[in-house]
Design a protein around this motif. Structure first.
Motif, PDB file in Angstrom:
ATOM      1  N   GLN A 175      77.130 -23.738 -28.679  1.00  0.00           N
ATOM      2  CA  GLN A 175      77.402 -23.342 -30.058  1.00  0.00           C
ATOM      3  C   GLN A 175      76.348 -22.372 -30.560  1.00  0.00           C
ATOM      4  O   GLN A 175      76.669 -21.346 -31.188  1.00  0.00           O
ATOM      5  CB  GLN A 175      77.421 -24.599 -30.935  1.00  0.00           C
ATOM      6  CG  GLN A 175      77.824 -24.368 -32.374  1.00  0.00           C
ATOM      7  CD  GLN A 175      77.873 -25.692 -33.118  1.00  0.00           C
ATOM      8  OE1 GLN A 175      76.824 -26.264 -33.427  1.00  0.00           O
ATOM      9  NE2 GLN A 175      79.073 -26.186 -33.395  1.00  0.00           N
ATOM     10  N   HIS A 180      81.870 -20.759 -28.366  1.00  0.00           N
ATOM     11  CA  HIS A 180      82.507 -21.856 -29.068  1.00  0.00           C
ATOM     12  C   HIS A 180      83.630 -22.523 -28.266  1.00  0.00           C
ATOM     13  O   HIS A 180      83.900 -23.710 -28.461  1.00  0.00           O
ATOM     14  CB  HIS A 180      82.999 -21.383 -30.431  1.00  0.00           C
ATOM     15  CG  HIS A 180      81.878 -21.056 -31.362  1.00  0.00           C
ATOM     16  ND1 HIS A 180      81.052 -22.015 -31.897  1.00  0.00           N
ATOM     17  CD2 HIS A 180      81.411 -19.862 -31.809  1.00  0.00           C
ATOM     18  CE1 HIS A 180      80.140 -21.438 -32.657  1.00  0.00           C
ATOM     19  NE2 HIS A 180      80.335 -20.133 -32.612  1.00  0.00           N
ATOM     20  N   ALA A 183      81.780 -24.980 -26.323  1.00  0.00           N
ATOM     21  CA  ALA A 183      81.243 -25.988 -27.236  1.00  0.00           C
ATOM     22  C   ALA A 183      82.330 -26.970 -27.659  1.00  0.00           C
ATOM     23  O   ALA A 183      82.114 -28.184 -27.660  1.00  0.00           O
ATOM     24  CB  ALA A 183      80.627 -25.309 -28.460  1.00  0.00           C
ATOM     25  N   SER A 207      82.114 -25.597 -34.803  1.00  0.00           N
ATOM     26  CA  SER A 207      82.667 -24.593 -33.890  1.00  0.00           C
ATOM     27  C   SER A 207      84.094 -24.223 -34.290  1.00  0.00           C
ATOM     28  O   SER A 207      84.501 -23.065 -34.168  1.00  0.00           O
ATOM     29  CB  SER A 207      82.618 -25.097 -32.437  1.00  0.00           C
ATOM     30  OG  SER A 207      81.323 -24.933 -31.897  1.00  0.00           O
TER      31      SER A 207
END
Length: 279
Positions: A175, A180, A183, A207
């Motif tokens: 992140q 993302h 993540a 995220s």
């Protein structure tokens, strides 16, 4: 080398400034959550008494000292915990779990050098001990050694750990680097391993927010509050959604609750200053 195994270098966060502030605010986890990983034993006086009775009957059992040291750690009695881990290691110098447990206590006492030495010793004794990699990874992450931290979390995951902290903390690094998609995957895995923990919902929500998925972000922040309504970050994150929706009154109310819970949580303090008045 793929992005899964190495960090992006120099990559900018794709999130808005508000999200960046929130991400910065969620990079730490409190001692209590990590201390539960020492042992499932509660650090109550009743349990301490029971464990002390076991040690009286078995004064040369290193496992007994390790378990009581864990209970002392859970109860915040760090010096007593250190004494028990020291004794366990005197009785069994190859007791890698005790090294890892003692390292965590050293961390909370601020002795990072001793903590690192103990994590290294635990890994030297058992290169497959996932808890030591996760603990050392947290030590590295909080020291700003992001790549070293990533490598340790990655190693624990490669060892098929079932500890959600490995995925959660690797997710935080992804992140931070703006990765993302990775993540989200890691936070979701952490949630599947520990569905009652609020922190992975906060991480995943941020995220989602950074990628423009406000609805899923809002659902995650609300779930984090439902699971634990005493975390300032959760309320501040919920407030971010209200603020993005233009509902300053609800945003200010959520920010105010975050500030009440933690007057020093800067994203909440700044958010309340922006939205106070609710116009």
């Amino acid at each position: 080398m793929s992005n899964r195994n190495s960090l992006l270098r120099g990559g900018a966060m794709t999130a808005l400034v508000l999200v960046s502030m929130a991400v910065a605010g969620c990079q730490s986890s409190g001692p209590a959550g990590e201390l539960t990983r020492i042992d499932t034993m509660q650090g109550s006086s009743e349990n301490i008494s029971s464990l002390s009775a076991v040690i009286s009957s078995n004064p040369n059992d290193p496992e007994a000292y390790n378990v009581r040291g864990s209970a002392y750690g859970r109860g915040g009695k760090y010096r007593e915990a250190l004494q028990d881990f020291d004794r366990a290691l005197q009785l069994n110098p190859n007791f890698y779990q005790a090294y890892s447990n003692r390292a965590l206590i050293y961390r909370f006492m601020g002795n990072q050098a001793s903590a690192l030495a103990d994590y290294n010793k635990a890994i030297q004794l058992n290169a497959s001990y996932d808890a030591a990699y996760i603990g050392r990874g947290n030590l590295y992450r909080k020291a700003g050694r992001t790549q070293d931290a990533f490598n340790d979390f990655q190693k624990a995951i490669e060892l098929d750990t079932t500890d959600p902290r490995a995925y959660h903390n690797r997710g935080l690094i992804y992140q931070q680097q703006g990765q993302h998609a990775f993540a989200l995957e890691d936070f979701s895995k952490a949630i599947s391993l520990s569905p009652d923990a609020a922190e992975p919902y906060n991480g995943r929500g941020l995220s989602y927010l950074a990628t423009g998925d406000d609805d899923n972000a809002f659902a995650d922040f609300n779930m984090a509050i439902k699971l634990d309504g005493k975390i300032a970050e959760s309320w501040a994150n919920q407030a971010l959604i209200y603020e993005r929706r233009g509902d300053k009154a609800k945003a200010a109310k959520a920010y105010a609750e975050a500030v009440r819970l933690d007057p020093n949580y800067k994203p909440a303090v700044d958010g309340l200053a922006r939205t106070r008045g609710g116009a």
